[in-house]
Design an enzyme around this catalytic site. Structure first.
Site, PDB file in Angstrom:
ATOM      1  N   ASP A  34       0.855  -1.198   0.000  1.00 20.69           N
ATOM      2  CA  ASP A  34       0.000   0.000   0.000  1.00 20.69           C
ATOM      3  C   ASP A  34       0.881   1.235   0.000  1.00 20.69           C
ATOM      4  O   ASP A  34       1.983   1.226   0.573  1.00 20.69           O
ATOM      5  CB  ASP A  34      -0.907   0.019   1.232  1.00 20.69           C
ATOM      6  CG  ASP A  34      -1.916  -1.118   1.228  1.00 20.69           C
ATOM      7  OD1 ASP A  34      -2.431  -1.445   0.144  1.00 20.69           O
ATOM      8  OD2 ASP A  34      -2.181  -1.674   2.311  1.00 20.69           O
TER       9      ASP A  34
ATOM     10  N   ASP B   2      -7.164  -1.334  -4.430  1.00 20.42           N
ATOM     11  CA  ASP B   2      -8.226  -0.965  -3.491  1.00 20.42           C
ATOM     12  C   ASP B   2      -9.119   0.122  -4.086  1.00 20.42           C
ATOM     13  O   ASP B   2     -10.338   0.095  -3.931  1.00 20.42           O
ATOM     14  CB  ASP B   2      -7.619  -0.442  -2.180  1.00 20.42           C
ATOM     15  CG  ASP B   2      -6.789  -1.485  -1.461  1.00 20.42           C
ATOM     16  OD1 ASP B   2      -7.103  -2.682  -1.585  1.00 20.42           O
ATOM     17  OD2 ASP B   2      -5.819  -1.102  -0.789  1.00 20.42           O
TER      18      ASP B   2
END
Length: 206
Positions: A144, A178
């Protein structure tokens, strides 16, 4: 929408997602942050579990989670194929394609990144290291990097429980995969009637 057009969406999302993750993994140390704006940073973190960093306890928790994700991706793939076959609305096919691409992007991390990269703690990871990766197959961590601390500061004292605490809004760190999943879900919610026209008509008649 045709399956070919849906596939183009999937390929584009996967390319952007994986290129960004590989770049971060091979150029950043874990925890390294570059502040782009006051409200946006590139912050390298790794997610070992589910959304919000939740983990499944136990020796086989990570393996179970990865296998569950694989089964979910297979289900979404069938949903996409079936929707195209039934000539469903373009908004539905687009949404499913985005959700599928995002889910598959994170699956790639979980399945292969443990084998393909070194550990990023205190050093920049090497791709395909000679001594092997930081974990086995199916045990990789999701990369991430997108961080949007839109507001940071101390909450007023009058707020119950959290008054006076330091608070960050929006705190989660996420990635392109995401984002793709979120956009797909939001499209389904906003354009529900267009995405499921037959179901809505049947509900109106009953």
């Amino acid at each position: 929408m045709s399956l070919k057009k849906a596939s183009i969406i999937i390929v584009l999302v996967l390319l952007i997602d994986q290129i960004s993750k590989i770049y971060i993994k091979t150029n950043f140390v874990l925890g390294e942050e570059i502040r782009v704006f006051e409200w946006f940073s590139i912050l390298f973190v790794e997610n070992e579990g589910m959304a919000w960093g939740t983990k499944i306890p136990g020796e086989y928790g990570k393996l179970f989670l990865t296998l569950f994700r694989l089964a979910a991706v297979a289900g979404i793939a069938y949903w996409l194929w079936d929707s195209v076959k039934k000539k469903s609305s373009a908004i539905l096919v687009t949404s499913i394609a985005l959700i599928f691409a995002g889910a598959l992007g994170n699956i790639i991390d979980s399945v292969f990144y443990g084998v393909a990269f070194e550990e990023s703690y205190r050093n920049v990871a090497e791709f395909l290291p000679a001594d092997g990766g930081y974990a086995g197959l199916f045990h990789g961590k999701v990369v991430d990097m997108l961080y949007f601390p839109l507001w940071e500061g101390y909450l007023p004292e009058w707020i119950p429980f959290w008054g006076g605490d330091f608070f960050t809004f929006f705190e989660p760190v996420f990635n392109i995969a995401d984002t793709s999943i979120s956009v797909g879900v939001i499209l389904l919610l906003l354009f529900n009637k267009k995405a499921f026209p037959k179901e809505n008509k049947e509900e109106g008649k009953s």
